[in-house]
Scaffold this motif. Structure first.
Motif, short mmCIF file in Angstrom:
data_model
loop_
_atom_site.label_atom_id
_atom_site.label_comp_id
_atom_site.label_asym_id
_atom_site.label_seq_id
_atom_site.Cartn_x
_atom_site.Cartn_y
_atom_site.Cartn_z
N ALA A 37 73.28 29.11 41.21
CA ALA A 37 72.79 28.11 40.06
C ALA A 37 71.24 28.10 39.95
CB ALA A 37 73.24 26.71 40.65
N GLU A 38 70.65 28.27 41.18
CA GLU A 38 69.04 28.27 41.08
C GLU A 38 68.42 29.46 40.41
OE1 GLU A 38 68.12 26.20 45.34
OE2 GLU A 38 68.59 28.16 45.32
N ASP A 39 69.39 30.77 40.59
CA ASP A 39 69.04 31.77 39.89
C ASP A 39 68.90 31.69 38.23
OD1 ASP A 39 67.98 33.95 41.17
OD2 ASP A 39 69.78 34.62 42.11
N THR A 40 70.18 30.98 37.80
CA THR A 40 70.34 31.01 36.47
C THR A 40 69.47 29.94 35.58
OG1 THR A 40 72.69 30.93 36.94
CG2 THR A 40 72.20 29.89 34.94
N VAL A 41 68.95 28.83 36.45
CA VAL A 41 68.01 27.87 35.90
C VAL A 41 66.73 28.56 35.86
CG1 VAL A 41 66.82 25.61 36.13
CG2 VAL A 41 69.32 25.87 36.55
N ALA A 42 66.25 29.19 36.85
CA ALA A 42 65.06 30.12 37.06
C ALA A 42 64.86 31.16 36.03
CB ALA A 42 64.92 30.52 38.35
N GLY A 43 65.93 31.76 35.51
CA GLY A 43 65.98 32.88 34.60
C GLY A 43 65.86 32.21 33.21
N GLU A 44 66.53 31.01 33.06
CA GLU A 44 66.21 30.41 31.55
C GLU A 44 64.66 29.79 31.60
OE1 GLU A 44 66.59 28.53 28.00
OE2 GLU A 44 67.97 30.17 29.13
N LEU A 45 64.33 29.24 32.59
CA LEU A 45 62.68 29.08 32.75
C LEU A 45 61.86 30.25 32.41
CD1 LEU A 45 62.26 26.75 35.89
CD2 LEU A 45 61.67 26.16 33.24
N SER A 46 62.19 31.19 33.06
CA SER A 46 61.36 32.29 32.75
C SER A 46 61.57 33.01 31.26
CB SER A 46 61.80 33.52 33.76
OG SER A 46 60.74 34.65 33.47
N ARG A 47 62.79 33.07 30.75
CA ARG A 47 62.89 33.77 29.39
C ARG A 47 62.43 32.55 28.32
NH1 ARG A 47 67.64 34.97 32.09
NH2 ARG A 47 68.43 33.15 31.09
N SER A 48 62.92 31.21 28.48
CA SER A 48 62.40 30.32 27.25
C SER A 48 61.32 29.75 27.30
CB SER A 48 63.68 29.50 27.17
OG SER A 48 64.95 30.06 26.91
#
Length: 419
Positions: A329-340
Motif C-alpha cells: 500500500a505504501e509503495d502504491t501511494v508513493a508511486g502515485e506521488l512520484s508520477r503525478s
C-alpha cells in the motif's frame, strides 16, 4: 475614596470649577482598575465612602474561620521589602526546588540589579518553567508582580498556564484573538483590553498582530515572560517588534530559551539588548560583566547540576537506524506521488486549479513537496493535508483535481492497509 457611576475610585486630587467640585480619581473596582478619570459634581453624583460608617459584623463561622482567612490573606498581601534576599514562597510551592534552580531565582532577584531581568538559558530538562514560576511568585510576594504577561508559543500555552496555577497558585487568563475581541466588546471603547486581566498568558502569534500594537504600547506591566525567546532575535520581524515593545513597557523581564545562541553574535546581542540596552556597546560588542549578571546557562555536565542530579540523568543512547521494507500500500501511494506530483514523466506541472498556488506553478510545486512530507509523516497527516487543500477550493476545481490525479482514489483502497 468615593463611589461614582457604581464604581469605587481613589481620590488623588480635588479642585474647584464652575460647576463646583472637580475630583481626579484612579479606579479601584474591577471594571475601572488603574483607570484615571475626572468627575464634576455638577454632572455626576459623587458619594464619599466614609470608613467611619463601616459596620462591624460578628464572625459566626466555626472557630472564626472567616476572620482567620481574612488575616492570612492580608498577611500574604503585605509586600516584603524589594531588596529582601529571603526566598519567601519557594518552600510553599508544589515542587521540590533544586539548589541550582534557586541559584537562578536569587540571580534574578539580586538587589544589585536595577530591575529583575534575566535570560534563563538552561538546557532542556533542567526546569526553566519551575524557575520562571519561582521568580514570578517571589515578585508577587514583594509587591512587584501585580500585572504579569506571559508570552509563549501556541503549543505550550495550556501547559504553562497549568504549571503556574497548580504549582505556584498563580492564576493566568489564557487569551487568543477571539478572547481579546470578546473583552473589547465588554468594555468602553477607550479602555485598553490588556488592562482588564492583571495576569494573562497569550501566544506570540496572537500578540504580534498589528491590531494590538497601540494597546501594548500604552500598557505597563510589572513582569513579562517570553518563552522560547530565540524566536524574537531577528531584527525587523514581527516577533522582534513585539519583544521590543514589551521590554520597554515592563519592569521585570524574563527570557527563556534552551538555545539562546544560534551561532550569530548579533542574535545573542539582541536578547541582551532586550534585557539591558546599555549592555550592548555601539560597535555591537557586549559588556561581559553585564552578560554574566543577566544570563544564567547550565547543562547537565555543569558542576552544580551534576552534583545534584548525578546518575539520575540517563545518557542518551546511540540511535540505531534500520531500513524497513515498505508495504504494498505504501509503495502504491508513493508511486502515485512520484508520477503525478513530484517527477512527472512528461515534465508537466503538478495537478492544480486556477488560483491554487501561492505563486503560480511555484506554489503548486511547493504543495507537491508538502504532500510528500505529510506522506512520510503518517497516513493520517496525508489525509488531513489533502482534505484541507480541497476544502479551500471551489467544488468544480476539486473535481478537476480528482480527475488529474489518482491519489485521492488510492486512499479509499490503500489507506486502511497503511494505517
Amino acid at each position: 475614596m468615593v463611589r461614582v457611576r457604581d464604581e469605587d475610585w481613589l481620590v488623588t486630587q480635588v479642585s474647584a470649577n464652575s460647576d463646583g467640585t472637580l475630583v481626579t480619581v484612579q479606579g479601584l473596582s474591577e471594571l475601572v482598575r488603574d483607570t484615571t478619570a475626572q468627575f464634576s459634581a455638577g454632572i455626576d453624583h459623587i458619594e464619599p465612602v466614609d470608613p467611619r460608617r463601616t459596620r462591624v459584623v460578628a464572625d459566626t463561622s466555626t472557630r472564626h474561620r472567616l476572620s482567620r482567612l481574612w488575616l492570612e490573606a492580608t498577611l500574604r498581601k503585605t509586600a516584603l521589602p524589594a531588596g529582601s534576599t529571603e526566598m519567601a514562597v519557594v518552600g510553599d510551592m508544589l515542587a521540590d526546588p533544586l539548589p541550582y534552580q534557586l541559584t537562578a531565582v536569587r540571580q534574578a532577584l539580586d538587589p544589585a540589579n536595577l530591575r529583575p531581568r534575566i535570560l534563563l538559558a538552561d538546557t532542556v530538562g533542567l526546569g526553566k518553567t519551575l524557575e520562571i514560576g519561582m521568580i514570578l511568585a517571589e515578585l508577587v510576594r514583594r509587591g512587584r508582580g501585580d500585572r504579569i504577561l506571559v508570552v509563549t508559543p501556541r503549543h505550550v500555552l495550556e501547559q504553562m498556564q497549568h504549571e503556574m496555577w497548580s504549582r505556584f497558585a498563580l492564576p493566568f487568563v489564557r487569551l487568543d484573538s477571539v478572547g481579546i475581541q470578546r473583552v473589547r466588546r465588554t468594555i468602553p471603547a477607550t479602555r485598553n483590553p490588556f488592562s482588564v486581566y492583571h495576569r494573562a498568558i497569550i501566544s506570540i502569534d496572537t500578540l504580534k498582530s498589528d491590531r494590538y500594537l497601540n494597546h501594548l504600547r500604552r500598557q505597563r506591566w510589572d513582569a513579562v515572560v517570553i518563552d522560547e525567546s530565540h524566536n524574537v532575535t531577528n531584527k525587523g520581524t514581527l516577533n522582534n517588534r513585539l519583544a521590543d515593545i514589551l521590554a520597554r513597557q515592563t519592569n521585570a523581564l524574563i527570557l527563556a530559551s534552551a538555545t539562546p545562541h544560534n551561532g550569530d553574535p548579533k542574535s545573542f546581542a539582541e536578547l541582551i539588548r532586550l534585557l539591558e540596552p546599555t549592555a550592548v556597546r555601539a560597535d555591537g560588542s557586549l559588556d561581559r560583566e553585564a552578560v554574566r549578571r543577566l544570563v544564567i546557562r547550565r547543562h547537565r555536565h555543569s558542576e552544580e547540576v551534576r552534583d545534584v542530579v548525578g546518575d539520575r540523568w540517563k545518557e542518551r543512547l546511540t540511535p540505531v537506524n534500520r531500513l524497513v521494507a515498505p508495504s504494498p500500500a505504501e509503495d502504491t501511494v508513493a508511486g502515485e506521488l512520484s508520477r503525478s506530483w513530484l517527477h512527472r514523466p512528461d515534465g508537466a506541472a503538478a495537478p492544480s486549479a486556477p488560483g491554487g498556488g501561492t505563486a503560480g506553478n511555484g506554489g503548486n510545486a511547493l504543495f507537491s513537496w508538502t504532500l510528500a512530507k505529510a506522506f512520510l509523516s503518517s497516513p493520517a497527516a496525508l489525509i488531513q493535508t489533502i482534505d484541507e487543500r480541497l476544502a479551500r477550493r471551489p467544488r468544480a476545481d476539486n473535481l478537476r483535481i480528482l480527475a488529474d490525479s489518482k491519489l485521492p482514489q488510492l486512499f479509499a483502497s490503500q489507506i486502511n492497509r497503511m494505517g
